[in-house]
Write a protein that holds these residues in place. Structure first.
Motif, PDB file in Angstrom:
ATOM      1  N   GLY A   1       1.919  -6.388   1.235  1.00  0.00           N
ATOM      2  CA  GLY A   1       2.198  -7.610   0.492  1.00  0.00           C
ATOM      3  C   GLY A   1       2.440  -7.459  -0.992  1.00  0.00           C
ATOM      4  N   LEU A   2       2.286  -6.261  -1.571  1.00  0.00           N
ATOM      5  CA  LEU A   2       2.498  -6.152  -3.008  1.00  0.00           C
ATOM      6  C   LEU A   2       3.960  -6.346  -3.399  1.00  0.00           C
ATOM      7  N   GLN A   3       4.881  -6.050  -2.498  1.00  0.00           N
ATOM      8  CA  GLN A   3       6.289  -6.368  -2.761  1.00  0.00           C
ATOM      9  C   GLN A   3       6.460  -7.881  -2.876  1.00  0.00           C
ATOM     10  N   GLN A   4       5.788  -8.613  -1.979  1.00  0.00           N
ATOM     11  CA  GLN A   4       5.850 -10.073  -2.030  1.00  0.00           C
ATOM     12  C   GLN A   4       5.164 -10.609  -3.290  1.00  0.00           C
ATOM     13  N   VAL A   5       4.028 -10.016  -3.664  1.00  0.00           N
ATOM     14  CA  VAL A   5       3.332 -10.421  -4.891  1.00  0.00           C
ATOM     15  C   VAL A   5       4.261 -10.230  -6.089  1.00  0.00           C
ATOM     16  N   LYS A   6       4.937  -9.096  -6.148  1.00  0.00           N
ATOM     17  CA  LYS A   6       5.867  -8.812  -7.244  1.00  0.00           C
ATOM     18  C   LYS A   6       6.988  -9.846  -7.265  1.00  0.00           C
ATOM     19  N   ARG A   7       7.561 -10.134  -6.111  1.00  0.00           N
ATOM     20  CA  ARG A   7       8.659 -11.109  -6.029  1.00  0.00           C
ATOM     21  C   ARG A   7       8.203 -12.500  -6.471  1.00  0.00           C
ATOM     22  N   LEU A   8       7.047 -12.945  -5.975  1.00  0.00           N
ATOM     23  CA  LEU A   8       6.544 -14.276  -6.333  1.00  0.00           C
ATOM     24  C   LEU A   8       6.175 -14.357  -7.804  1.00  0.00           C
ATOM     25  N   THR A   9       5.608 -13.278  -8.332  1.00  0.00           N
ATOM     26  CA  THR A   9       5.252 -13.251  -9.747  1.00  0.00           C
ATOM     27  C   THR A   9       6.505 -13.391 -10.605  1.00  0.00           C
ATOM     28  N   GLU A  10       7.525 -12.627 -10.279  1.00  0.00           N
ATOM     29  CA  GLU A  10       8.779 -12.694 -11.037  1.00  0.00           C
ATOM     30  C   GLU A  10       9.475 -14.037 -10.850  1.00  0.00           C
ATOM     31  N   GLN A  11       9.366 -14.617  -9.660  1.00  0.00           N
ATOM     32  CA  GLN A  11       9.955 -15.935  -9.375  1.00  0.00           C
ATOM     33  C   GLN A  11       9.359 -16.998 -10.290  1.00  0.00           C
ATOM     34  N   HIS A  12       8.103 -16.811 -10.690  1.00  0.00           N
ATOM     35  CA  HIS A  12       7.421 -17.771 -11.575  1.00  0.00           C
ATOM     36  C   HIS A  12       7.351 -17.248 -13.009  1.00  0.00           C
ATOM     37  N   GLN A  13       8.391 -16.523 -13.410  1.00  0.00           N
ATOM     38  CA  GLN A  13       8.564 -16.051 -14.784  1.00  0.00           C
ATOM     39  C   GLN A  13       7.360 -15.255 -15.273  1.00  0.00           C
TER      40      GLN A  13
END
Length: 125
Positions: free
Chosen positions: A81-93
């Protein structure tokens, strides 16, 4: 496993950020629990959670003990899930920082704070 927490915030999140932040926290805690379970001595198993909100960003830091240091590269993020964490973090600036040294794995992230309370909603009309 011993879990220490310092939660110094009250959050009023939009529904989207609430859902995404729940996924971020769940994934990070799942990884931390999985890593600490690999330690044989119960007194070596620990997780620390810090959460802070400055009304611009939400800051989350999770540290946990590990059996061995993890090699961190941009190409291969460890843990489910760290790929997803990275994506969601970047999605929220936001930003995601990972570190692992001295048998301590650290996840630090920040996401842009989006409140469901509209600015000026409490001011007199």
């Amino acid at each position: 496993c011993t879990i220490y927490s310092e939660l110094n915030t009250e959050l009023e999140l939009t529904e989207e950020l609430q859902n995404d932040f729940a996924l971020i926290v769940a994934s990070c805690l799942d990884n931390a629990l999985e890593a600490t379970a690999k330690l044989t001595a119960p007194q070596q198993r620990w997780i620390k959670v810090f959460l802070h909100n400055d009304q611009t960003y939400i800051y989350l830091q999770i540290e946990n003990s590990v059996a061995e240091n993890v090699s961190l590269t941009k190409q291969a993020l460890p843990g489910l899930g760290l790929q997803q964490v990275k994506r969601l973090t970047e999605q929220h600036q936001g930003q995601l920082l990972l570190d692992c040294e001295d048998l301590v794995f650290t996840v630090e992230l920040m996401v842009k704070y989006h409140s469901h309370i509209k600015e000026g909603a409490n001011s007199a009309q």
